[in-house]
Design a protein around this motif. Sequence first.
Motif, PDB file in Angstrom:
ATOM      1  N   ARG A 174       0.818  -1.215   0.000  1.00 32.43           N
ATOM      2  CA  ARG A 174       0.000   0.000   0.000  1.00 32.43           C
ATOM      3  C   ARG A 174       0.855   1.271   0.000  1.00 32.43           C
ATOM      4  O   ARG A 174       0.525   2.244  -0.654  1.00 32.43           O
ATOM      5  CB  ARG A 174      -0.947  -0.021   1.198  1.00 32.43           C
ATOM      6  CG  ARG A 174      -1.989  -1.125   1.078  1.00 32.43           C
ATOM      7  CD  ARG A 174      -2.993  -1.113   2.203  1.00 32.43           C
ATOM      8  NE  ARG A 174      -2.362  -1.381   3.483  1.00 32.43           N
ATOM      9  CZ  ARG A 174      -2.370  -0.537   4.486  1.00 32.43           C
ATOM     10  NH1 ARG A 174      -2.944   0.622   4.379  1.00 32.43           N
ATOM     11  NH2 ARG A 174      -1.787  -0.849   5.620  1.00 32.43           N
ATOM     12  N   LYS A 175       1.954   1.255   0.728  1.00 36.71           N
ATOM     13  CA  LYS A 175       2.853   2.413   0.707  1.00 36.71           C
ATOM     14  C   LYS A 175       3.491   2.572  -0.668  1.00 36.71           C
ATOM     15  O   LYS A 175       3.671   3.683  -1.169  1.00 36.71           O
ATOM     16  CB  LYS A 175       3.917   2.255   1.789  1.00 36.71           C
ATOM     17  CG  LYS A 175       3.370   2.401   3.200  1.00 36.71           C
ATOM     18  CD  LYS A 175       4.432   2.097   4.234  1.00 36.71           C
ATOM     19  CE  LYS A 175       3.853   2.180   5.639  1.00 36.71           C
ATOM     20  NZ  LYS A 175       4.808   1.756   6.669  1.00 36.71           N
ATOM     21  N   MET A 176       3.856   1.451  -1.286  1.00 43.93           N
ATOM     22  CA  MET A 176       4.422   1.504  -2.633  1.00 43.93           C
ATOM     23  C   MET A 176       3.409   2.060  -3.623  1.00 43.93           C
ATOM     24  O   MET A 176       3.761   2.741  -4.578  1.00 43.93           O
ATOM     25  CB  MET A 176       4.847   0.105  -3.085  1.00 43.93           C
ATOM     26  CG  MET A 176       5.969  -0.487  -2.269  1.00 43.93           C
ATOM     27  SD  MET A 176       7.516   0.365  -2.541  1.00 43.93           S
ATOM     28  CE  MET A 176       8.584  -0.715  -1.598  1.00 43.93           C
ATOM     29  N   SER A 177       2.140   1.766  -3.398  1.00 47.71           N
ATOM     30  CA  SER A 177       1.100   2.253  -4.303  1.00 47.71           C
ATOM     31  C   SER A 177       1.004   3.771  -4.279  1.00 47.71           C
ATOM     32  O   SER A 177       0.596   4.387  -5.264  1.00 47.71           O
ATOM     33  CB  SER A 177      -0.256   1.638  -3.918  1.00 47.71           C
ATOM     34  OG  SER A 177      -0.229   0.239  -4.061  1.00 47.71           O
ATOM     35  N   LEU A 178       1.360   4.374  -3.156  1.00 47.94           N
ATOM     36  CA  LEU A 178       1.414   5.830  -3.083  1.00 47.94           C
ATOM     37  C   LEU A 178       2.613   6.379  -3.820  1.00 47.94           C
ATOM     38  O   LEU A 178       2.535   7.375  -4.533  1.00 47.94           O
ATOM     39  CB  LEU A 178       1.469   6.275  -1.618  1.00 47.94           C
ATOM     40  CG  LEU A 178       0.154   6.350  -0.841  1.00 47.94           C
ATOM     41  CD1 LEU A 178       0.442   6.669   0.613  1.00 47.94           C
ATOM     42  CD2 LEU A 178      -0.755   7.401  -1.436  1.00 47.94           C
ATOM     43  N   ASP A 179       3.763   5.719  -3.642  1.00 50.63           N
ATOM     44  CA  ASP A 179       5.007   6.229  -4.222  1.00 50.63           C
ATOM     45  C   ASP A 179       5.107   5.976  -5.721  1.00 50.63           C
ATOM     46  O   ASP A 179       5.527   6.838  -6.474  1.00 50.63           O
ATOM     47  CB  ASP A 179       6.207   5.558  -3.539  1.00 50.63           C
ATOM     48  CG  ASP A 179       6.313   5.920  -2.075  1.00 50.63           C
ATOM     49  OD1 ASP A 179       5.743   6.956  -1.696  1.00 50.63           O
ATOM     50  OD2 ASP A 179       6.943   5.171  -1.317  1.00 50.63           O
ATOM     51  N   TYR A 180       4.701   4.776  -6.148  1.00 51.47           N
ATOM     52  CA  TYR A 180       4.903   4.376  -7.542  1.00 51.47           C
ATOM     53  C   TYR A 180       3.613   3.758  -8.096  1.00 51.47           C
ATOM     54  O   TYR A 180       3.581   2.561  -8.411  1.00 51.47           O
ATOM     55  CB  TYR A 180       6.046   3.357  -7.647  1.00 51.47           C
ATOM     56  CG  TYR A 180       7.282   3.731  -6.881  1.00 51.47           C
ATOM     57  CD1 TYR A 180       8.063   4.817  -7.256  1.00 51.47           C
ATOM     58  CD2 TYR A 180       7.669   2.994  -5.761  1.00 51.47           C
ATOM     59  CE1 TYR A 180       9.203   5.163  -6.544  1.00 51.47           C
ATOM     60  CE2 TYR A 180       8.801   3.325  -5.047  1.00 51.47           C
ATOM     61  CZ  TYR A 180       9.566   4.407  -5.438  1.00 51.47           C
ATOM     62  OH  TYR A 180      10.684   4.749  -4.724  1.00 51.47           O
ATOM     63  N   PRO A 181       2.542   4.507  -8.208  1.00 56.26           N
ATOM     64  CA  PRO A 181       1.261   3.919  -8.644  1.00 56.26           C
ATOM     65  C   PRO A 181       1.329   3.316 -10.039  1.00 56.26           C
ATOM     66  O   PRO A 181       0.743   2.263 -10.294  1.00 56.26           O
ATOM     67  CB  PRO A 181       0.286   5.099  -8.574  1.00 56.26           C
ATOM     68  CG  PRO A 181       1.153   6.325  -8.621  1.00 56.26           C
ATOM     69  CD  PRO A 181       2.425   5.955  -7.936  1.00 56.26           C
ATOM     70  N   GLU A 182       2.044   3.975 -10.975  1.00 58.78           N
ATOM     71  CA  GLU A 182       2.132   3.453 -12.341  1.00 58.78           C
ATOM     72  C   GLU A 182       2.897   2.133 -12.371  1.00 58.78           C
ATOM     73  O   GLU A 182       2.508   1.180 -13.061  1.00 58.78           O
ATOM     74  CB  GLU A 182       2.828   4.472 -13.263  1.00 58.78           C
ATOM     75  CG  GLU A 182       2.147   5.832 -13.340  1.00 58.78           C
ATOM     76  CD  GLU A 182       2.656   6.807 -12.281  1.00 58.78           C
ATOM     77  OE1 GLU A 182       2.313   7.989 -12.371  1.00 58.78           O
ATOM     78  OE2 GLU A 182       3.406   6.373 -11.377  1.00 58.78           O
ATOM     79  N   LEU A 183       3.979   2.062 -11.604  1.00 57.44           N
ATOM     80  CA  LEU A 183       4.779   0.840 -11.572  1.00 57.44           C
ATOM     81  C   LEU A 183       4.002  -0.307 -10.938  1.00 57.44           C
ATOM     82  O   LEU A 183       4.008  -1.437 -11.446  1.00 57.44           O
ATOM     83  CB  LEU A 183       6.079   1.083 -10.791  1.00 57.44           C
ATOM     84  CG  LEU A 183       6.984  -0.132 -10.606  1.00 57.44           C
ATOM     85  CD1 LEU A 183       7.486  -0.647 -11.951  1.00 57.44           C
ATOM     86  CD2 LEU A 183       8.168   0.205  -9.687  1.00 57.44           C
TER      87      LEU A 183
END
Length: 463
Positions: free
Chosen positions: A344-353
């Motif tokens: 979920r934290k990654m989804s904030l930082d790198y949503p496209e990836l």
Amino acid sequence: MAQATRTFWTQAEALEFIMKRQKNNNSGEILYLFSFESQPEGKRRYQVADIDVFIHEYYQLPANQRHTYEIIIDKKPSKLYFDLEYDISANPKINGPRLTTNFIQFVLNFMRKRSDDLDYSIKDVLILDSTSTKKFSRHLIFQTKDPFLDNIAVGKFVNLILEDIHGCLINHQCQTVINSLTSQIQSNFDSLVFAKNLLSSLESHLLRFEQCNCIDDYTQLKFKDMIEFIVNKSDGSGITWFCDMGVYTKNRAFRLLRSSKFDKQECFTVAPENQWKPILRRVRPSSTEPNETERQTFMASLVYFNKPIRRFIHVDDENLTAIQTINSRVQRSNQSSYITEDVRKMSLDYPELINFMTNIARDKKDNGSGIRISRLYKVKEIQNDFRWVIHFMYVGDYKYCENIKRHHKQNNIYFIVDMRKGTYRQKCHDPDCKTFQGIEQSLPKHVTPWLMILDDEWENQTS
């Protein structure tokens, strides 16, 4: 041994006694702390005891005087344990024993995903029952080879399990679920990883699964069975987790096998669905002493881990605040090394990836009968002065390995993204493919916006 048993009227005095005794005793003496309810208003006394002395006294107590609790002492090695409960009248459709078995199955699968060293079965879980006419109640005590550092670490581990349940439900999309979506559904990806926050983001999604018959590819549980891990509160004020998250605090009291609450009759006994069995060696003939089966079961029911310790079960606890912008991530790059494992934290930082890598692990089946699809269950980012990579881990049907040119039958695959180069390559967990690395492929430009803002000095660095 008699000197190792002493009674106190306050917990603080008992803990101080243990600390002083162990500080002055080099023999490796193991002391337990128990509490006894002696009055309806919860007045307790505390006993520090050698376990053999305690068991001898405990099994001679009449049933109506056994209102006894193990104190899970702070900073002592702990087994994995759960307190499962729900109000029966508020959840009339739930089958408690079946729900307990499903919950154990999910936990066991979660443990296997994290480490090969955590490969256990339901036969390694002691299940205790204290169900009344009003409340369903189970205790689970996992008989793992290694302990957690303490029960606070156990609580953090359980939060990760709940987060995985949350991920399974929030990310599942089938036609039935999509058709039932409403404008009220929201994603609270800024929530911290705590049980209450996970519940708040799940509440509006639960009705989506009433007509869904899909099965989670890894746990083999139906999604509509998983939503039963979330139960109605007894007062009708909302929902809560099937497992009580209040039992992972310092010096927590946990009711013992064969004990009841002061004003109740239901004591903890071995549950009908329990499959854990003691290893029988000998039987004690005395009627006032527990036999070997009873003694081993009692020892297994204790949360304190008193076996020789090889190592501790690791719990990732970076507790990093989600970074909202790519610029702030770049500014942090040279400050320190860090690792984080939060989808979920990654989804904030790198949503496209995240979106690209989520959809990459799927293709048409060879027989044309559908689509092989896998669920992204773990994202592990590693960043320091020399590396900036993210590992994307999957479970499910998609297991295509470039090394053998086909899908693996059992072991799952994963991808490694090189963030500086904007590339990705495939690897897998199969022992025969351990050293293999797939062909390096470039990520689409719209998936790598961070590459446009990296300064020249960082961009030109080499590993």
